[in-house]
Design an enzyme around this catalytic site. Structure first.
Site, PDB file in Angstrom:
ATOM      1  N   GLY A  66      -5.016  -1.950   5.010  1.00 51.51           N
ATOM      2  CA  GLY A  66      -4.212  -3.093   4.565  1.00 51.51           C
ATOM      3  C   GLY A  66      -4.906  -4.428   4.804  1.00 51.51           C
ATOM      4  N   ARG A  67      -5.386  -4.639   6.027  1.00 58.83           N
ATOM      5  CA  ARG A  67      -5.970  -5.949   6.358  1.00 58.83           C
ATOM      6  C   ARG A  67      -7.390  -6.112   5.812  1.00 58.83           C
ATOM      7  NH1 ARG A  67      -4.980  -2.651  10.332  1.00 58.83           N
ATOM      8  NH2 ARG A  67      -6.569  -1.913  11.784  1.00 58.83           N
ATOM      9  N   LYS A 103       8.166  -0.615  12.496  1.00 63.55           N
ATOM     10  CA  LYS A 103       8.807  -0.226  11.244  1.00 63.55           C
ATOM     11  C   LYS A 103       9.959   0.764  11.524  1.00 63.55           C
ATOM     12  CE  LYS A 103       4.845  -1.122   8.140  1.00 63.55           C
ATOM     13  NZ  LYS A 103       3.990  -0.722   7.036  1.00 63.55           N
ATOM     14  N   GLU A 119      -5.173  -6.828  14.951  1.00 66.11           N
ATOM     15  CA  GLU A 119      -4.629  -5.526  14.568  1.00 66.11           C
ATOM     16  C   GLU A 119      -5.738  -4.467  14.634  1.00 66.11           C
ATOM     17  OE1 GLU A 119      -1.071  -5.522  11.761  1.00 66.11           O
ATOM     18  OE2 GLU A 119      -2.589  -4.516  10.582  1.00 66.11           O
ATOM     19  N   HIS A 161      -5.969 -33.436  17.978  1.00 67.15           N
ATOM     20  CA  HIS A 161      -4.880 -34.292  18.472  1.00 67.15           C
ATOM     21  C   HIS A 161      -3.749 -33.451  19.049  1.00 67.15           C
ATOM     22  CE1 HIS A 161      -6.671 -37.886  16.634  1.00 67.15           C
ATOM     23  NE2 HIS A 161      -7.193 -36.969  15.825  1.00 67.15           N
ATOM     24  N   GLU A 175      10.544  -4.817   4.535  1.00 68.54           N
ATOM     25  CA  GLU A 175      10.595  -6.226   4.137  1.00 68.54           C
ATOM     26  C   GLU A 175      10.282  -6.384   2.644  1.00 68.54           C
ATOM     27  OE1 GLU A 175       9.071  -4.953   6.761  1.00 68.54           O
ATOM     28  OE2 GLU A 175       8.886  -6.381   8.417  1.00 68.54           O
ATOM     29  N   LYS A 181       0.840  -1.199   0.000  1.00 67.48           N
ATOM     30  CA  LYS A 181       0.000   0.000   0.000  1.00 67.48           C
ATOM     31  C   LYS A 181       0.878   1.253   0.000  1.00 67.48           C
ATOM     32  CE  LYS A 181      -3.538   2.264   2.797  1.00 67.48           C
ATOM     33  NZ  LYS A 181      -4.471   2.141   3.912  1.00 67.48           N
TER      34      LYS A 181
HETATM   35  C1  G6Q Z   1      -2.650  -3.793   7.828  1.00 67.90           C
HETATM   36  C2  G6Q Z   1      -1.433  -3.205   8.338  1.00 67.90           C
HETATM   37  C3  G6Q Z   1      -0.164  -3.906   7.923  1.00 67.90           C
HETATM   38  C4  G6Q Z   1       0.261  -3.626   6.488  1.00 67.90           C
HETATM   39  C5  G6Q Z   1       1.682  -4.104   6.294  1.00 67.90           C
HETATM   40  C6  G6Q Z   1       2.179  -3.883   4.885  1.00 67.90           C
HETATM   41  O1  G6Q Z   1      -3.750  -3.373   8.030  1.00 67.90           O
HETATM   42  O2  G6Q Z   1      -1.384  -1.860   8.035  1.00 67.90           O
HETATM   43  O3  G6Q Z   1      -0.253  -5.291   8.099  1.00 67.90           O
HETATM   44  O4  G6Q Z   1      -0.608  -4.238   5.601  1.00 67.90           O
HETATM   45  O5  G6Q Z   1       2.519  -3.443   7.198  1.00 67.90           O
HETATM   46  O6  G6Q Z   1       2.098  -2.538   4.531  1.00 67.90           O
HETATM   47  P1  G6Q Z   1       2.249  -2.091   3.033  1.00 67.90           P
HETATM   48  O7  G6Q Z   1       1.134  -2.699   2.245  1.00 67.90           O
HETATM   49  O8  G6Q Z   1       2.178  -0.606   3.046  1.00 67.90           O
HETATM   50  O9  G6Q Z   1       3.570  -2.617   2.557  1.00 67.90           O
END
Ligand code: G6Q
Length: 552
Positions: A270-271, A507, A356, A387, A215, A209
């Site tokens: 994001g989520r 971050k 989150e 199990h 990462e 996003k």
């Molecule tokens: C989701 C969070 C988080 C995010 C990641 C990746 O709601 O904000 O999980 O999706 O940190 O972020 P980017 O999509 O910006 O790389």
């Protein structure tokens, strides 16, 4: 913090607290014995899903009081505000409009007076075109070979949803394509996911996003180096990299042509983004038609959530039951137990969606809360979990409400596997609810000494969710069901569910330490004693360790 401390002195919370005192000692055995119609009374159906919530420690009065609480918290107005595009993500000053992404009716949804639907449909068309070309072998790599491997690079919300859905809908996927996911900055993840792939046939989707996530950008740079090591021409990047992002500037800075960028918007969290451009790997795997069925499923549950009376509203009922256990019984965790192997990533996906969103300690007025908010979400598919950890749910000292999720028809109807599978699902919810009494154990001829170990108290609450089959539509509805459950609980707990300041902190901190891992040794220490010692130990281990690399 005492998990059972109440949200505030609202009379509705107090009424529930009083009511809880009369319900807590009651056993589900008694509740079922007293009401033969209990299963009918406490079940509801919507968007292809049947929910039996009769195995919960509730009466009609419990529900009445919970619905009154929801109304007293202005839940209905809050729900309307979300669907209307109001800026309900206050700390980031944004609307929250994942519902617009799957608004299959196309009714206009306005942000700052502008209808967002034409833009959403434009990106869906762009995704459809891309997915069709790849699936037909018409997207050629730099050397002219058709793309056969898709590697999605993203993390958190740009990974978990697409991974979960791609796994869940494998029976609908084009098996000749390989779709993989890389999220962890641990080089092992990328190395293992690409080691058997040919760069000339591989397309990387960089999903971020913000397009600033350490990462993802690190993995994307290494992937680009891997492609260029073989194809040896910068011009290859255009054929082998596409971006899913809201940030065109950073995408071009990385070297991806914005013509190869699929856009989404800051009002998609994001989520909550798997139905946006972030869903491209899903669409490539299952095809546009199935992707649109997925959106239809989401939309069906969205409409149900927006329109059904609270008393028959699935997400609202699940949310209220969660509040009941969290705030009145002190249940600190909630288990998600899908009886479908294809849903093996569903608990992990929900972990992020829920924790989150509702893992917050500050209320909407900026004060420290004095009540429990989001529980720990965890789980694994049945029957494997049976199990492993079910022992603690059955006989441990903690109360763990659980959602069981299953389907009437399997995609792989092998012999009697599915009957055995579902028999286990039903048997577990039965055992959790009704247990096994001392009398029952004794009647089995168990020696007196052994009886206490063989007794099951029961009275463990469960929800049973059942649909005909795991399809794009039922999956879409299931995800939306939990999204709206989370939203509803955020309203009752008076917290903001759509920001994630905790993620942001991580971050920033990692970047500071990264510099110190390679700084000259004489650099003055600038961390706490423990972190400083760890950095030191890491550096000395690195300089003395022999190269352990064996095979690749
Ligand atoms: C989701 C969070 C988080 C995010 C990641 C990746 O709601 O904000 O999980 O999706 O940190 O972020 P980017 O999509 O910006 O790389």
């Amino acid at each position: 913090m005492n998990r059972t401390l109440l949200r505030n002195r609202q009379p509705e919370w107090k009424a529930l607290e009083t009511h809880h005192r009369s319900i807590a000692p009651l056993h589900l055995r008694t509740l079922f014995a007293e009401d033969p119609r209990r299963a009918d009374r406490f079940s509801v159906e919507a968007a292809g899903w049947f929910l039996d919530y009769s195995k919960n420690r509730i009466t009609e009065q419990t529900l009445d009081l919970l619905f009154q609480l929801a109304r007293a918290c202005n839940f209905e107005a809050a729900r309307e505000a979300m669907f209307n595009g109001d800026r309900i993500n206050v700390t980031e000053n944004r609307p929250v409009l994942h519902v617009a992404l799957r608004n299959r009716s196309n009714r206009p949804i306005l942000v700052d007076g502008q209808d967002v639907m034409p833009e959403i449909n434009r990106v869906l068309d762009q995704m459809t075109d891309c997915a069709r070309r790849i699936r037909a072998g018409a997207w050629l790599g730099y050397t002219g070979k058709p793309i056969r491997n898709i590697v999605n690079i993203g993390i958190g919300g740009s990974d978990l949803g697409p991974v979960m859905v791609t796994e869940a809908l494998k029976p609908f996927s084009q098996r000749s394509l390989t779709v993989r996911f890389v999220s962890n900055v641990d080089g092992t993840h990328l190395a293992e996911q690409i080691r058997d792939l040919d760069p000339a046939e591989t397309l990387f989707i960089v999903a971020s996003k913000t397009f600033t996530t350490q990462e993802t950008l690190t993995n994307a740079r290494s992937a680009r180096a891997w492609v260029l090591a073989q194809l040896k021409d910068e011009a290859a990047v255009a054929r082998h990299f596409i971006a899913l992002s809201t940030n065109a500037t950073e995408v071009s800075r990385f070297g991806i042509d914005t013509a190869n960028m699929f856009e989404f918007w800051d009002w998609v969290g994001g989520r909550y983004s798997l139905t946006s451009a972030i869903g491209l790997p899903i669409m490539i795997a299952i095809g546009p038609e199935h992707f649109f069925s997925l959106l239809d499923g989401f939309h069906a549950m969205d409409r149900h959530f927006a329109e059904a009376p609270l008393e028959s509203n699935l997400p609202v009922i699940l949310a209220l039951l969660g509040v009941w256990y969290n705030n009145f019984f002190g249940a600190a965790t909630h288990a998600i137990l899908p009886y479908d192997q294809y849903l093996h990533r569903f608990p992990a996906y929900l972990q992020q969606a829920d924790m989150e969103s509702n893992g917050k300690q500050t209320d909407r007025e900026g004060r420290r809360v004095h009540w429990a908010t989001g529980p720990v979400i965890w789980g694994e598919p049945g029957t494997n979990g049976q199990h492993a950890f079910y022992q603690l749910i059955h006989q441990g000292t903690q109360l763990i409400p659980a959602d069981f999720i299953g389907f009437a028809r399997s995609h792989n109807p092998l012999g009697d596997h599915h009957l055995k599978f579902i028999a286990n699902f039903f048997a577990q919810t039965q055992a959790l609810a009704f247990g096994k009494t001392t009398e029952e154990v004794t009647a089995e001829g168990i020696s007196k000494k052994m009886v206490p170990f063989r007794v099951f108290e029961g009275n463990r609450p469960t929800n049973s969710l059942l649909a005909e089959q795991l399809t794009p539509a039922t999956l879409g509805a299931l995800i939306a069901l939990y999204e709206h459950k989370i939203f509803t609980q955020g309203i009752l707990w008076n917290i903001y569910s759509f920001d994630q300041w905790g993620v942001q902190l991580g971050k920033v901190l990692a970047d500071r330490i990264l510099t110190d891992l390679t700084a000259p040794v004489a650099t003055p220490p600038r961390h706490d004693g423990s972190t400083q010692a760890l950095i030191h130990r890491f550096r000395s281990l690195q300089s003395t360790a022999p190269d352990r690399m064996t095979s690749r």
